[in-house]
Design a protein around this motif. Structure first.
Motif, PDB file in Angstrom:
ATOM      1  N   UNK A   1      -9.822  -5.383   7.181  1.00  0.00           N
ATOM      2  CA  UNK A   1      -9.378  -4.068   7.021  1.00  0.00           C
ATOM      3  C   UNK A   1     -10.450  -3.089   6.743  1.00  0.00           C
TER       4      UNK A   1
ATOM      5  N   UNK B   1       0.743   4.024  -2.990  1.00  0.00           N
ATOM      6  CA  UNK B   1       0.424   5.480  -2.799  1.00  0.00           C
ATOM      7  C   UNK B   1       1.356   6.307  -3.027  1.00  0.00           C
TER       8      UNK B   1
ATOM      9  N   UNK C   1       2.091  17.461   4.654  1.00  0.00           N
ATOM     10  CA  UNK C   1       1.389  18.048   5.951  1.00  0.00           C
ATOM     11  C   UNK C   1       0.519  19.253   5.342  1.00  0.00           C
TER      12      UNK C   1
ATOM     13  N   UNK D   1      -1.666   9.436   7.978  1.00  0.00           N
ATOM     14  CA  UNK D   1      -0.854   9.850   7.001  1.00  0.00           C
ATOM     15  C   UNK D   1      -0.399  11.265   7.159  1.00  0.00           C
ATOM     16  N   UNK D   2      -1.214  12.223   7.573  1.00  0.00           N
ATOM     17  CA  UNK D   2      -0.991  13.698   7.784  1.00  0.00           C
ATOM     18  C   UNK D   2      -0.560  13.998   8.999  1.00  0.00           C
TER      19      UNK D   2
ATOM     20  N   UNK E   1      -6.417   8.222  -9.354  1.00  0.00           N
ATOM     21  CA  UNK E   1      -6.167   6.857  -8.779  1.00  0.00           C
ATOM     22  C   UNK E   1      -6.673   5.651  -9.396  1.00  0.00           C
TER      23      UNK E   1
ATOM     24  N   UNK F   1       1.146   9.844  -1.200  1.00  0.00           N
ATOM     25  CA  UNK F   1       2.101   9.991   0.033  1.00  0.00           C
ATOM     26  C   UNK F   1       2.877  10.975   0.199  1.00  0.00           C
TER      27      UNK F   1
ATOM     28  N   UNK G   1      -0.440  21.417   2.337  1.00  0.00           N
ATOM     29  CA  UNK G   1      -0.949  20.499   0.986  1.00  0.00           C
ATOM     30  C   UNK G   1      -2.421  20.432   1.170  1.00  0.00           C
TER      31      UNK G   1
ATOM     32  N   UNK H   1      -6.685  17.879   5.247  1.00  0.00           N
ATOM     33  CA  UNK H   1      -6.238  16.675   4.373  1.00  0.00           C
ATOM     34  C   UNK H   1      -7.039  15.558   4.819  1.00  0.00           C
TER      35      UNK H   1
ATOM     36  N   UNK I   1      -9.818  16.140  -4.596  1.00  0.00           N
ATOM     37  CA  UNK I   1     -10.386  15.146  -5.001  1.00  0.00           C
ATOM     38  C   UNK I   1     -10.214  14.676  -6.174  1.00  0.00           C
TER      39      UNK I   1
ATOM     40  N   UNK J   1       0.379   1.061   6.814  1.00  0.00           N
ATOM     41  CA  UNK J   1      -0.105  -0.301   6.873  1.00  0.00           C
ATOM     42  C   UNK J   1      -1.054  -0.418   7.984  1.00  0.00           C
ATOM     43  N   UNK J   2      -1.816  -1.500   8.044  1.00  0.00           N
ATOM     44  CA  UNK J   2      -2.853  -1.905   9.002  1.00  0.00           C
ATOM     45  C   UNK J   2      -2.470  -3.245   9.325  1.00  0.00           C
TER      46      UNK J   2
ATOM     47  N   UNK K   1       0.692  -1.175   0.032  1.00  0.00           N
ATOM     48  CA  UNK K   1       0.100   0.075  -0.071  1.00  0.00           C
ATOM     49  C   UNK K   1       1.015   1.348   0.036  1.00  0.00           C
ATOM     50  N   UNK K   2       2.096   1.144   0.860  1.00  0.00           N
ATOM     51  CA  UNK K   2       2.801   2.359   0.912  1.00  0.00           C
ATOM     52  C   UNK K   2       3.248   2.583  -0.523  1.00  0.00           C
TER      53      UNK K   2
ATOM     54  N   UNK L   1       1.058  13.788   1.408  1.00  0.00           N
ATOM     55  CA  UNK L   1       0.501  13.570   2.951  1.00  0.00           C
ATOM     56  C   UNK L   1       1.777  14.124   3.616  1.00  0.00           C
TER      57      UNK L   1
ATOM     58  N   UNK M   1     -11.865   8.945  -4.469  1.00  0.00           N
ATOM     59  CA  UNK M   1     -10.661   9.017  -3.514  1.00  0.00           C
ATOM     60  C   UNK M   1     -10.692   7.637  -2.783  1.00  0.00           C
ATOM     61  N   UNK M   2      -9.643   6.889  -2.804  1.00  0.00           N
ATOM     62  CA  UNK M   2      -9.831   5.507  -2.349  1.00  0.00           C
ATOM     63  C   UNK M   2      -9.340   5.422  -0.646  1.00  0.00           C
ATOM     64  N   UNK M   3      -8.676   6.382  -0.419  1.00  0.00           N
ATOM     65  CA  UNK M   3      -7.932   6.314   1.228  1.00  0.00           C
ATOM     66  C   UNK M   3      -9.182   6.675   2.080  1.00  0.00           C
TER      67      UNK M   3
ATOM     68  N   UNK N   1      -8.104   2.550   4.870  1.00  0.00           N
ATOM     69  CA  UNK N   1      -7.324   2.206   3.777  1.00  0.00           C
ATOM     70  C   UNK N   1      -6.213   3.646   3.610  1.00  0.00           C
ATOM     71  N   UNK N   2      -5.163   3.141   3.046  1.00  0.00           N
ATOM     72  CA  UNK N   2      -4.462   4.313   2.973  1.00  0.00           C
ATOM     73  C   UNK N   2      -2.773   3.948   3.067  1.00  0.00           C
ATOM     74  N   UNK N   3      -1.820   4.816   2.792  1.00  0.00           N
ATOM     75  CA  UNK N   3      -0.656   4.475   2.745  1.00  0.00           C
ATOM     76  C   UNK N   3       0.254   3.824   4.127  1.00  0.00           C
TER      77      UNK N   3
ATOM     78  N   UNK O   1      -4.952  18.540  -0.550  1.00  0.00           N
ATOM     79  CA  UNK O   1      -5.471  17.582  -1.573  1.00  0.00           C
ATOM     80  C   UNK O   1      -6.574  17.704  -2.316  1.00  0.00           C
TER      81      UNK O   1
END
Lengths: 503, 418
Positions: free
Chosen positions: B173, A11, A23, B154-155, A34, A17, A26, B401, A30, B182-183, A7-8, A20, B144-146, B178-180, A28
């Motif tokens: 999960x 993104x 911080x 993330x922020x 993706x 990422x 930014x 964010x 919509x 890890x879960x 995932x990391x 993000x 937006x998938x996150x 969901x996002x960068x 973001x």
């Protein structure tokens, strides 16, 4: 690196990422582009197209089955891939006697819904239907057919635990999913709409003109036909619910008729004029009202697109190519939704051939393929086995929302998901899965060295040798003691390895 | 992420060296965090009530007679002193379903607040769309998938490399995660280890790790898995005794919350835990004082009450919220149930809640005030509540964010600062 399943990384690649990490500075948007799902990188071993004939054959067999066995491989090599695909498209010509023999022990499969309900053991029908499903996926020569049965079972998902679905889902499996799994979509849709299990599951059975229930009407549009982006409004849902009022199920307390059957209750039907997605249903049509709308939905271009997308996601990639979806939609529309024709087009498409390594096995596919490649024997009822499937989160008929089990890797590639796979692989090969016996030494009888052992097991489980880096790791391990002692662990490691997680 | 060795790089390295016996990189806690920057906020526990809870029968507007007209057979009897088969009065207007009795003490202690007529501005009646919108925190937007929690982690202005930073209980999960970042998904602490032939597990684990260090699609998730196994092996579940004489119900949800409490006490870097309870889609025979929905309410209330007691002093650093995708129709249907509606309620529990109060503007149940086909209107956007949690309890200032295009959120004053 950019397209691998982290995932990391994913993104990172799509720039989110980075956004993000900036911080608060930014904002973001919509509109960030993706893909719907992180996709798997092509399999390094076999992905540089065009595939060799052997690689294409193996890729195809992996996708159209619950696990490639030596018998399948031999058959496909002997008659050629195209002929093998044709053979798989016509399961009615297969010798299914071994499976039928096994199924004959499962008494509830041949009972009426009433008889199942009257059984002392309430859960017996559920257990036997799950058992029958797993047995067929495991042992049936009609592997593509079983894959499609699973596909439609999820498309027309029914949560077996809900109310009388526990005794009615068996009928749905036998009268809806299996007869039409390779047939015309319209016939399948119609059968599902008349299926008592479906009508109970989505609360249609209790919907009347005085108190219409919208649940089935909504899912019929959103999940069964045109899809959530199919262009319908809340008004369409309400009108469709009115259209279907009276579509119900005979009661289990009713002594005058066979219970658990489809029944149209004329007095509960709203006989006024309705309009769904622009199609006008004239007043006074009775049960025909629903049939008109089902016919319209079965031929709708958005239905063609929705089914094509799901089929491509199932067989090709989590985020399937638009070109293939377009192609399949055309076939759907020109053949009245003929699943066999769509599969024929799909399996011969360039998009399919370029997709090796891009689907992760879901837990059910991992589980059944492990049983198939190890030539496991059942000692007792497969009921004990289902504990493992439950832990892995993909017991058949146990997904409660009507979406069906997710069909993309990001859903399943979790920490506990990986651990459950490793544990099933290691316990199975150690002979510690209750009710299942495997005899690894017959698979490796000729092994004279650690190299032989690793290669024989790899060819057996993966239909080819492991790449040298993975092979060396296992040869080192196998060399640390006696081959016999290490055999179960080597086998378990191969089944647990990344190579066995790819479909 | 500039010059630091990422956790994944570390794991890859230690896997190559066969080094899983090493202490995981993130222990002791925050060893990689920038100097002086640690997670500043509470542990957040999100309970998602899937299927759409019938909020009107959970927290009842008993002072509005229209409620009884809309629900001739499903209404909960209005509060009556000494009658445990009637609603439990909260403030003269609202009352709790009797199956929520364990929450009344928390309400009286000001640990519990309720937001009523809260929800998503999107009008969908689809469970799946509504859950998705709510978990992404972007009503009406699908690109937006996150998830909102994923974007929070993330922020957030700190680094936390623990694999338990976000935990999906129940082995899944949730979309909000969901996002960068890890879960880790968890069915239970005690089962989270490698099995097989027991005399050889260390060697098996080392070889499995090696097979997942060769550049496959699954190397990263495998490294997370090994790291998580090592950490959980240090928590003893067999001898666990909850504090405060708390007794968790022996339901999936009760057991999940108990394990969240244990992980919180183990201090292994958990910031968020997400738990689902399904079964709220009560179209049919939902029950009034007994039956499907009362049983669900009872399980919910007894578990979160036990959780709060068990946390003791730690409850000051924990915030628990409940969410549900939408409410249910104000009027009952012909099957003894309720169809999909719009506005619903949220519970917020914790040591820093301005509790004992129902927040939000009550829209009323008269016909002209209902929404769509007869639903409770939404007067509080769920993002208002989550934004307040984010800023006041999770110490993340980056609200924009997390909830893009929703800068003008409304502070209801449900929570204490810092």
């Amino acid at each position: 690196m950019s397209s691998k399943l982290s995932r990391r990384d994913f993104f990172k690649a799509s720039g989110i990422l980075a956004a993000g990490m900036a911080l608060a500075a930014c904002q973001p948007s919509l509109a960030e582009a993706e893909p719907a799902y992180p996709t798997l990188a092509p399999d390094p071993g076999s992905a540089s197209p065009p595939l060799t004939d052997e690689a294409l054959l193996l890729h195809t067999l992996k996708r159209i089955s619950f696990g490639v066995t030596p018998a399948m491989l031999a058959r496909a090599r002997s008659i050629g891939l195209d002929a093998y695909i044709e053979e798989q498209l016509f399961p009615e010509n297969h010798d299914n006697s071994e499976v039928e023999n096994l199924l004959s022990n499962l008494k509830t499969l041949t009972m009426t819904a009433k008889e199942r309900l009257d059984l002392e053991k309430d859960a017996q029908s559920i257990q036997e239907l799950i058992g029958a499903t797993l047995l067929q996926q495991w042992k049936s020569p009609s592997q593509l057919y079983e894959v499609m049965v699973d596909f439609w079972t999820n498309h027309f998902n029914i949560y077996i635990v809900k109310n009388q679905c526990r005794v009615l889902k068996t009928d749905d499996d036998q009268a809806v999913i299996r007869p039409y799994a390779l047939g015309k979509f319209g016939e399948l849709l119609s059968a599902s709409a008349h299926s008592p299990a479906m009508l109970v599951y989505l609360d249609q059975a209790t919907s009347t003109r005085r108190a219409p229930n919208e649940n089935y009407a909504r899912e019929l549009l959103e999940l069964h036909t045109v899809g959530v982006d199919g262009g319908y409004s809340h008004e369409d849902v309400v009108e469709l619910a009115r259209t279907l009022t009276g579509w119900s199920v005979t009661g289990f307390r009713d002594r005058n008729q066979e219970p658990g059957q489809f029944s149209f209750r004329r007095q509960a039907h709203d006989d006024g004029q309705k309009q769904v997605l622009g199609t006008v249903v004239p007043a006074g049509g009775g049960i025909e009202d629903g049939e008109i709308i089902l016919d319209m939905l079965a031929q709708h271009p958005m239905t063609a697109r929705f089914i094509s997308t799901k089929l491509a996601r199932r067989f090709v990639a989590d985020d399937p190519p638009a070109s293939l979806i377009e192609k399949l939609s055309q076939v759907f529309l020109s053949t009245a939704g003929d699943t066999r024709e769509m599969l024929r087009t799909l399996l011969h498409s360039d998009e399919f051939k370029a997709s090796a390594g891009q689907k992760m096995k879901r837990p059910l596919e991992f589980f059944i393929s492990a049983l198939r490649v190890t030539d496991a024997k059942i000692q007792r009822t497969p009921r004990a086995l289902t504990t493992y499937l439950r832990q892995m989160g993909q017991m058949p008929f146990f997904w409660s929302p009507p979406t069906g089990y997710p069909d993309y890797a990001a859903w399943w590639a979790t920490t506990s998901g990986m651990l459950n796979r490793w544990n099933f692989a290691l316990l199975l090969t150690a002979g510690e899965v209750p009710g299942v016996a495997i005899n690894l030494s017959t698979l490796t009888a000729d092994a004279a060295s650690a190299q032989d052992l690793v290669d024989l097991l790899s060819i057996r489980f993966l239909s080819k040798k492991l790449p040298s880096d993975a092979r060396d790791i296992l040869i080192d391990f196998a060399s640390t003691g006696s081959l016999d002692k290490n055999l179960p662990d080597i086998a378990g490691l191969i089944l647990g390895s990344p190579h066995f997680q790819v479909r | 992420m500039t010059t630091k060795l990422s956790r994944r790089d570390f794991l890859k390295l230690s896997a190559t060296l066969g080094g899983f016996a090493l202490t995981p990189s993130w222990m002791p806690r925050m060893s990689f965090a920038p100097q002086g920057v640690e997670p500043a906020g509470d542990i957040l526990v999100v309970v998602f009530l899937r299927g759409a809870m019938d909020g009107l029968n959970a927290v009842i507007p008993h002072a509005e007679s229209r409620y009884y007209e809309l629900r001739p057979t499903l209404a909960i009897p209005e509060p009556q002193t000494g009658n445990d088969q009637s609603a439990i009065d909260l403030d003269g207007f609202f009352s709790l379903h009797p199956s929520l009795r364990p929450l009344k003490d928390l309400w009286d202690e000001s640990a519990l607040a309720i937001i009523h007529a809260v929800g998503s501005p999107d009008s969908t009646h689809s469970h799946f769309d509504a859950q998705d919108y709510m978990e992404r925190g972007t009503p009406g937007e699908k690109n937006l998938t996150t998830g909102w929690i994923g974007r929070h982690l993330q922020s957030a202005p700190w680094l936390n490399e623990s694999p338990f930073r976000a935990i999906g209980m129940g082995g899944i999960m949730q979309a909000s995660l969901r996002g960068p970042i890890p879960v880790t998904t968890l069915t239970s602490i005690e089962d989270f280890h490698l099995q097989g032939r027991t005399n050889n597990l260390a060697q098996l684990q080392q070889n499995m790790a090696s097979l997942y260090s060769l550049g496959s699609n699954f190397d990263s998730i495998a490294a997370e898995t090994f790291s998580a196994m090592n950490a959980l092996s240090q928590i003893d579940t067999s001898t666990y005794t909850p504090e405060g004489e708390a007794t968790y119900p022996e339901t999936d949800f009760g057991m999940a919350l108990q394990q969240v409490a244990q992980i919180a006490k183990a201090e292994i870097g958990m910031e968020v835990a997400s738990i689902d309870i399904g079964g709220w889609d009560t179209h049919n025979q939902q029950g009034v004082l007994d039956g499907t929905m009362p049983a669900l309410l009872s399980g919910l209330a007894s578990a979160i009450s036990a959780f709060y007691r068990d946390l003791g002093e730690r409850a000051k650093r924990v915030t628990l919220i409940t969410m549900s995708e939408f409410g249910r129709r104000t009027y009952e249907n012909g099957s003894g149930g309720t169809d999909h509606g719009h506005g619903n309620l949220m519970f917020i529990l914790g040591g820093n809640v301005n509790g004992g109060k129902v927040y939000g503007e009550w829209p009323g149940l008269s016909a002209e005030n209902l929404y769509g086909p007869g639903d409770l209107a939404v007067t509080t956007d769920f993002r208002d509540v989550l934004s307040e949690v984010l800023l006041k309890r999770l110490a993340n200032p980056n609200q924009q964010n997390v909830f893009p295009n929703y800068a003008n959120w409304k502070d209801l004053g449900i929570l204490k600062n810092g």
